[in-house]
Design a protein around this motif. Structure first.
Motif, PDB file in Angstrom:
ATOM      1  N   SER A  31       0.829  -1.208   0.000  1.00  0.00           N
ATOM      2  CA  SER A  31       0.000   0.000   0.000  1.00  0.00           C
ATOM      3  C   SER A  31       0.867   1.264   0.000  1.00  0.00           C
ATOM      4  O   SER A  31       0.632   2.188  -0.786  1.00  0.00           O
ATOM      5  CB  SER A  31      -0.930   0.029   1.218  1.00  0.00           C
ATOM      6  OG  SER A  31      -1.838  -1.041   1.192  1.00  0.00           O
ATOM      7  N   TYR A  35       1.247   3.933  -3.074  1.00  0.00           N
ATOM      8  CA  TYR A  35       0.757   5.285  -2.805  1.00  0.00           C
ATOM      9  C   TYR A  35       1.870   6.329  -2.911  1.00  0.00           C
ATOM     10  O   TYR A  35       1.728   7.344  -3.590  1.00  0.00           O
ATOM     11  CB  TYR A  35       0.102   5.335  -1.415  1.00  0.00           C
ATOM     12  CG  TYR A  35      -0.558   6.647  -1.105  1.00  0.00           C
ATOM     13  CD1 TYR A  35      -1.769   6.992  -1.704  1.00  0.00           C
ATOM     14  CD2 TYR A  35       0.011   7.539  -0.206  1.00  0.00           C
ATOM     15  CE1 TYR A  35      -2.392   8.197  -1.415  1.00  0.00           C
ATOM     16  CE2 TYR A  35      -0.603   8.746   0.085  1.00  0.00           C
ATOM     17  CZ  TYR A  35      -1.803   9.072  -0.522  1.00  0.00           C
ATOM     18  OH  TYR A  35      -2.418  10.267  -0.236  1.00  0.00           O
ATOM     19  N   LEU A  42      -5.897   6.106  -3.675  1.00  0.00           N
ATOM     20  CA  LEU A  42      -6.394   5.077  -2.765  1.00  0.00           C
ATOM     21  C   LEU A  42      -7.343   4.129  -3.494  1.00  0.00           C
ATOM     22  O   LEU A  42      -7.288   2.906  -3.289  1.00  0.00           O
ATOM     23  CB  LEU A  42      -7.099   5.720  -1.566  1.00  0.00           C
ATOM     24  CG  LEU A  42      -6.245   6.601  -0.656  1.00  0.00           C
ATOM     25  CD1 LEU A  42      -7.107   7.224   0.436  1.00  0.00           C
ATOM     26  CD2 LEU A  42      -5.091   5.812  -0.051  1.00  0.00           C
ATOM     27  N   ARG A  53     -11.192   1.322  -0.503  1.00  0.00           N
ATOM     28  CA  ARG A  53     -10.387   2.538  -0.404  1.00  0.00           C
ATOM     29  C   ARG A  53     -10.037   2.796   1.068  1.00  0.00           C
ATOM     30  O   ARG A  53      -8.915   3.165   1.402  1.00  0.00           O
ATOM     31  CB  ARG A  53     -11.193   3.702  -0.995  1.00  0.00           C
ATOM     32  CG  ARG A  53     -10.526   5.019  -0.975  1.00  0.00           C
ATOM     33  CD  ARG A  53     -11.506   6.121  -1.465  1.00  0.00           C
ATOM     34  NE  ARG A  53     -10.882   7.402  -1.472  1.00  0.00           N
ATOM     35  CZ  ARG A  53     -10.603   8.135  -0.403  1.00  0.00           C
ATOM     36  NH1 ARG A  53     -10.889   7.666   0.795  1.00  0.00           N
ATOM     37  NH2 ARG A  53     -10.031   9.315  -0.514  1.00  0.00           N
ATOM     38  N   GLN A  54     -11.029   2.596   1.951  1.00  0.00           N
ATOM     39  CA  GLN A  54     -10.809   2.789   3.382  1.00  0.00           C
ATOM     40  C   GLN A  54      -9.797   1.785   3.924  1.00  0.00           C
ATOM     41  O   GLN A  54      -8.970   2.120   4.778  1.00  0.00           O
ATOM     42  CB  GLN A  54     -12.128   2.670   4.157  1.00  0.00           C
ATOM     43  CG  GLN A  54     -12.005   2.961   5.635  1.00  0.00           C
ATOM     44  CD  GLN A  54     -11.558   4.384   5.919  1.00  0.00           C
ATOM     45  OE1 GLN A  54     -12.023   5.334   5.301  1.00  0.00           O
ATOM     46  NE2 GLN A  54     -10.629   4.551   6.858  1.00  0.00           N
ATOM     47  N   ARG A  57      -6.460   3.094   3.012  1.00  0.00           N
ATOM     48  CA  ARG A  57      -6.132   4.234   3.876  1.00  0.00           C
ATOM     49  C   ARG A  57      -5.689   3.748   5.254  1.00  0.00           C
ATOM     50  O   ARG A  57      -4.706   4.241   5.809  1.00  0.00           O
ATOM     51  CB  ARG A  57      -7.330   5.178   3.998  1.00  0.00           C
ATOM     52  CG  ARG A  57      -7.021   6.424   4.764  1.00  0.00           C
ATOM     53  CD  ARG A  57      -8.272   7.313   4.916  1.00  0.00           C
ATOM     54  NE  ARG A  57      -7.993   8.499   5.688  1.00  0.00           N
ATOM     55  CZ  ARG A  57      -7.734   8.536   6.972  1.00  0.00           C
ATOM     56  NH1 ARG A  57      -7.700   7.428   7.675  1.00  0.00           N
ATOM     57  NH2 ARG A  57      -7.498   9.669   7.597  1.00  0.00           N
ATOM     58  N   ASP A  58      -6.406   2.780   5.796  1.00  0.00           N
ATOM     59  CA  ASP A  58      -6.040   2.225   7.104  1.00  0.00           C
ATOM     60  C   ASP A  58      -4.654   1.574   7.067  1.00  0.00           C
ATOM     61  O   ASP A  58      -3.848   1.761   7.986  1.00  0.00           O
ATOM     62  CB  ASP A  58      -7.082   1.203   7.577  1.00  0.00           C
ATOM     63  CG  ASP A  58      -8.422   1.837   7.931  1.00  0.00           C
ATOM     64  OD1 ASP A  58      -8.484   3.087   8.084  1.00  0.00           O
ATOM     65  OD2 ASP A  58      -9.413   1.087   8.037  1.00  0.00           O
ATOM     66  N   LYS A  61      -2.060   4.420   6.962  1.00  0.00           N
ATOM     67  CA  LYS A  61      -1.949   5.131   8.248  1.00  0.00           C
ATOM     68  C   LYS A  61      -1.215   4.273   9.287  1.00  0.00           C
ATOM     69  O   LYS A  61      -0.364   4.776  10.018  1.00  0.00           O
ATOM     70  CB  LYS A  61      -3.331   5.553   8.770  1.00  0.00           C
ATOM     71  CG  LYS A  61      -3.946   6.687   7.990  1.00  0.00           C
ATOM     72  CD  LYS A  61      -3.056   7.903   8.062  1.00  0.00           C
ATOM     73  CE  LYS A  61      -3.499   8.976   7.103  1.00  0.00           C
ATOM     74  NZ  LYS A  61      -2.531  10.065   6.989  1.00  0.00           N
TER      75      LYS A  61
END
Length: 129
Positions: A31, A35, A42, A53-54, A57-58, A61
């Protein structure tokens, strides 16, 4: 966050990723790589990895937190940048010596050692993290 802050963060994450990639899970590493290094969105990463997508993102992060925490504990990237900066300064000083009119007064042995130092600096700088 302005564009410079975002660029600084991207560069910092890419550097930390080079040092600490192995601290991440395979999915986190993929990821982050897609990115930050491949500049995919995403949504594009999610489609590629078969997650939302979430979820991407997780992953990113969590990976960022791991990278920052690992650097805080170990400081390898900061040390690398400091050494690189010091080598650049040494290189600049030697270049100043070489361009000085006083260089003619130096023995061939000293000139040879200056050249050896420059070669060592360039070899070290050629080794990227």
């Amino acid at each position: 966050m302005n564009n410079n802050d975002e660029l600084d963060k991207n560069v910092k994450i890419a550097l930390l990723f080079d040092f600490y990639r192995n601290m991440l899970t395979e999915r986190q590493a993929e990821s982050v790589d897609l990115y930050y290094n491949e500049d995919l969105s995403l949504s594009e990463i999610g489609a590629h990895m078969g997650i939302t997508r979430q979820g991407v993102r997780d992953n990113i992060k969590r990976a960022e937190n791991i990278l920052y925490e690992t650097e805080e504990r170990l400081g390898l990237a900061a040390r690398f940048l400091c050494i690189k900066s010091d080598l650049d300064r040494i290189d600049s000083i030697i270049r100043d010596i070489e361009s000085s009119p006083d260089i003619k007064e130096l023995s061939s042995g000293v000139k040879h050692k200056i050249n050896d130092i420059l070669m060592i600096i360039h070899e070290i700088n050629g080794i990227e993290a």
